[in-house]
Design a protein around this motif. Structure first.
Motif, PDB file in Angstrom:
ATOM      1  N   ALA A 151       0.824  -1.205   0.000  1.00 13.86           N
ATOM      2  CA  ALA A 151       0.000   0.000   0.000  1.00 13.86           C
ATOM      3  C   ALA A 151       0.859   1.256   0.000  1.00 13.86           C
ATOM      4  O   ALA A 151       0.517   2.259  -0.650  1.00 13.86           O
ATOM      5  N   TYR A 152       1.964   1.214   0.716  1.00 12.62           N
ATOM      6  CA  TYR A 152       2.878   2.371   0.761  1.00 12.62           C
ATOM      7  C   TYR A 152       3.503   2.608  -0.619  1.00 12.62           C
ATOM      8  O   TYR A 152       3.581   3.757  -1.088  1.00 12.62           O
ATOM      9  N   ILE A 153       3.946   1.541  -1.257  1.00 15.77           N
ATOM     10  CA  ILE A 153       4.523   1.670  -2.597  1.00 15.77           C
ATOM     11  C   ILE A 153       3.476   2.180  -3.584  1.00 15.77           C
ATOM     12  O   ILE A 153       3.781   3.004  -4.462  1.00 15.77           O
ATOM     13  N   ASN A 154       2.250   1.716  -3.441  1.00 14.62           N
ATOM     14  CA  ASN A 154       1.181   2.184  -4.317  1.00 14.62           C
ATOM     15  C   ASN A 154       0.929   3.675  -4.142  1.00 14.62           C
ATOM     16  O   ASN A 154       0.615   4.382  -5.104  1.00 14.62           O
ATOM     17  N   THR A 155       1.091   4.160  -2.923  1.00 14.57           N
ATOM     18  CA  THR A 155       0.881   5.583  -2.629  1.00 14.57           C
ATOM     19  C   THR A 155       2.091   6.417  -3.006  1.00 14.57           C
ATOM     20  O   THR A 155       1.945   7.539  -3.513  1.00 14.57           O
ATOM     21  N   TYR A 156       3.280   5.871  -2.783  1.00 17.46           N
ATOM     22  CA  TYR A 156       4.533   6.595  -3.060  1.00 17.46           C
ATOM     23  C   TYR A 156       5.472   5.691  -3.871  1.00 17.46           C
ATOM     24  O   TYR A 156       6.410   5.108  -3.326  1.00 17.46           O
ATOM     25  N   PRO A 157       5.238   5.557  -5.170  1.00 13.80           N
ATOM     26  CA  PRO A 157       6.016   4.607  -5.983  1.00 13.80           C
ATOM     27  C   PRO A 157       7.509   4.896  -6.047  1.00 13.80           C
ATOM     28  O   PRO A 157       8.291   4.002  -6.379  1.00 13.80           O
ATOM     29  N   ASN A 158       7.906   6.125  -5.739  1.00 14.01           N
ATOM     30  CA  ASN A 158       9.319   6.486  -5.841  1.00 14.01           C
ATOM     31  C   ASN A 158      10.011   6.614  -4.490  1.00 14.01           C
ATOM     32  O   ASN A 158      11.145   7.090  -4.410  1.00 14.01           O
ATOM     33  N   ALA A 159       9.355   6.180  -3.415  1.00 14.60           N
ATOM     34  CA  ALA A 159       9.874   6.442  -2.072  1.00 14.60           C
ATOM     35  C   ALA A 159      10.890   5.417  -1.594  1.00 14.60           C
ATOM     36  O   ALA A 159      11.697   5.717  -0.714  1.00 14.60           O
ATOM     37  N   VAL A 160      10.863   4.189  -2.126  1.00 14.99           N
ATOM     38  CA  VAL A 160      11.764   3.145  -1.640  1.00 14.99           C
ATOM     39  C   VAL A 160      12.502   2.505  -2.803  1.00 14.99           C
ATOM     40  O   VAL A 160      12.109   2.642  -3.964  1.00 14.99           O
ATOM     41  N   ALA A 163      11.606  -3.996  -2.192  1.00 15.31           N
ATOM     42  CA  ALA A 163      10.681  -4.521  -1.186  1.00 15.31           C
ATOM     43  C   ALA A 163      10.631  -6.038  -1.224  1.00 15.31           C
ATOM     44  O   ALA A 163      10.639  -6.651  -2.295  1.00 15.31           O
ATOM     45  N   VAL A 164      10.563  -6.626  -0.019  1.00 11.61           N
ATOM     46  CA  VAL A 164      10.289  -8.047   0.151  1.00 11.61           C
ATOM     47  C   VAL A 164       8.910  -8.161   0.777  1.00 11.61           C
ATOM     48  O   VAL A 164       8.660  -7.597   1.849  1.00 11.61           O
ATOM     49  N   LEU A 266       3.880   1.671 -11.621  1.00 13.47           N
ATOM     50  CA  LEU A 266       4.915   2.704 -11.654  1.00 13.47           C
ATOM     51  C   LEU A 266       6.177   2.272 -10.910  1.00 13.47           C
ATOM     52  O   LEU A 266       7.221   2.909 -11.044  1.00 13.47           O
ATOM     53  N   PHE A 267       6.071   1.215 -10.120  1.00 13.35           N
ATOM     54  CA  PHE A 267       7.226   0.739  -9.362  1.00 13.35           C
ATOM     55  C   PHE A 267       7.884  -0.378 -10.168  1.00 13.35           C
ATOM     56  O   PHE A 267       7.458  -1.526 -10.142  1.00 13.35           O
ATOM     57  N   THR A 268       8.930  -0.029 -10.892  1.00 10.47           N
ATOM     58  CA  THR A 268       9.537  -0.969 -11.843  1.00 10.47           C
ATOM     59  C   THR A 268      10.683  -1.783 -11.247  1.00 10.47           C
ATOM     60  O   THR A 268      11.178  -2.708 -11.895  1.00 10.47           O
ATOM     61  N   THR A 269      11.110  -1.458 -10.039  1.00 10.82           N
ATOM     62  CA  THR A 269      12.155  -2.242  -9.371  1.00 10.82           C
ATOM     63  C   THR A 269      11.620  -3.633  -9.053  1.00 10.82           C
ATOM     64  O   THR A 269      10.438  -3.796  -8.719  1.00 10.82           O
ATOM     65  N   LYS A 270      12.483  -4.622  -9.151  1.00  6.45           N
ATOM     66  CA  LYS A 270      12.053  -5.985  -8.844  1.00  6.45           C
ATOM     67  C   LYS A 270      11.591  -6.098  -7.394  1.00  6.45           C
ATOM     68  O   LYS A 270      12.235  -5.585  -6.473  1.00  6.45           O
ATOM     69  N   VAL A 271      10.473  -6.786  -7.179  1.00  6.89           N
ATOM     70  CA  VAL A 271       9.945  -7.088  -5.851  1.00  6.89           C
ATOM     71  C   VAL A 271      10.136  -8.578  -5.590  1.00  6.89           C
ATOM     72  O   VAL A 271       9.832  -9.411  -6.452  1.00  6.89           O
TER      73      VAL A 271
END
Length: 330
Positions: A151-160, A163-164, A266-271
């Motif tokens: 939920a945090y990534i969905n709200t702030y896609p560029n903040a981290v 994520a695991v 929008l979060f393109t980093t591997k999860v």
């Protein structure tokens, strides 16, 4: 046999509480459940975003941050202490009990109106421990904590920076409800809490009597048999549940029906998305469904473990190297 033992335990508790009535008041902090950081100033804590949190950090202050997010929602970070091992690899591992649970400060139910407060807490805690703008931040969430991370990534896609997510119930509320039902995890609502007649015979808590409500919550939760379905070896270690926080989160979910997937593209980093072999309520199909909104995801199945794969030796030993390699790759 189990019910008989449980009844005897309740009876013994009644005798102890009633027999010590003159010396101990059950509504006072520390008599039924451990004190929070408000009552016990010796506990490690930080104060951010208008609340005092039970929190600790391990590892070099300048190392990449791993923010550990516990499940529940009413649990605490005690059962995730294995994650301290990342500190030996140069990471700054940050633990905190979320607002209103564990040993963190308590608030009335009216205090909780949306999960934005949880996101603001995370942002403030990251800022508290971050030593520079270039210091990387990773999220490591389990169960509810993995939902919160998503939920945090969905709200702030560029903040981290990564994520695991370990077995989040869902990132769409309907999926969450289905998982709760399938796993037989107790969705303890305010109605269930106040209708606990076998406990109310000797202990009754008002809406603001957190010590009593947290104790009742623990007693209610101990009657469940979800470990048979979720594959855990035993119940997880815990300091103190947060009954009001649990109720508030479930009410917010049922009233607002959140969808935490709208911006995940929008979060393109591997999860790194982890699920366990022994949790029969989860499985590959559910893992694929929940993780699908992420454009870049690696699924990992932890063998020989259940839902709390980060807590018990087999699950941790099988999962830690994969998580470590993931964090190091970023």
């Amino acid at each position: 046999m189990t019910n008989k033992v449980f009844s005897l335990a309740i009876a013994a508790t009644c005798i102890l509480i009633l027999g010590c009535e003159e010396e101990l008041k059950i509504s006072e902090s520390g008599n039924l459940v451990p004190k929070t950081v408000i009552e016990d100033l010796s506990l490690p804590s930080i104060t951010v975003n208008g609340a005092k949190f039970h929190a600790e950090a391990f590892g070099p202050p300048n190392g990449s941050i791993i923010l550990v997010l516990h499940g529940g929602p009413a649990a605490d970070y005690r059962y995730l202490y294995n994650c301290k091992e990342f500190a030996n690899q140069g990471f700054r591992v940050v633990f905190y009990d979320q607002r209103g649970t564990g040993l963190s400060q308590r608030f009335p139910k009216s205090h909780y109106t949306s999960l934005q407060q949880n996101y603001d807490d995370m942002t403030a805690i990251i800022a508290y421990y971050r030593t520079s703008a270039t210091q990387k931040v990773f999220l490591l969430g389990h169960s509810w904590g993995a939902m919160l991370a998503g939920a945090y990534i969905n709200t702030y896609p560029n903040a981290v920076n990564g994520a695991v997510l370990a077995e989040p119930g869902g990132l769409v509320w309907e999926d969450v409800k289905k998982y709760i039902k399938a796993s037989q995890k107790m969705a303890i609502t305010s109605e269930a809490l106040h209708n606990a007649t076998y406990i109310d015979q000797f202990i009754t808590g008002k809406n603001d009597e957190h010590e009593i409500l947290d104790y009742k919550f623990r007693m209610l939760a101990s009657t469940g048999n979800e470990t048979n379905i979720t594959g855990d070896e035993s119940p997880i270690a815990q300091w103190r549940p947060g009954a009001v926080f649990q109720i508030a989160c479930l009410d917010i979910g049922n009233e607002q029906n959140p969808n935490w997937t709208t911006n995940l593209h929008l979060f393109t980093t591997k999860v790194l998305f982890i699920y366990s072999e022994k949790n029969s309520a989860y499985g590959l199909a559910h893992a694929q469904k929940v993780s699908a909104p992420f454009p870049n995801v690696a699924l990992f199945k932890t063998m020989g473990a259940g839902h709390s794969m980060l807590s018990f030796p087999t699950g941790w030993n099988n999962t830690y190297p994969v998580m470590l390699n993931y964090f190091k790759s970023l």
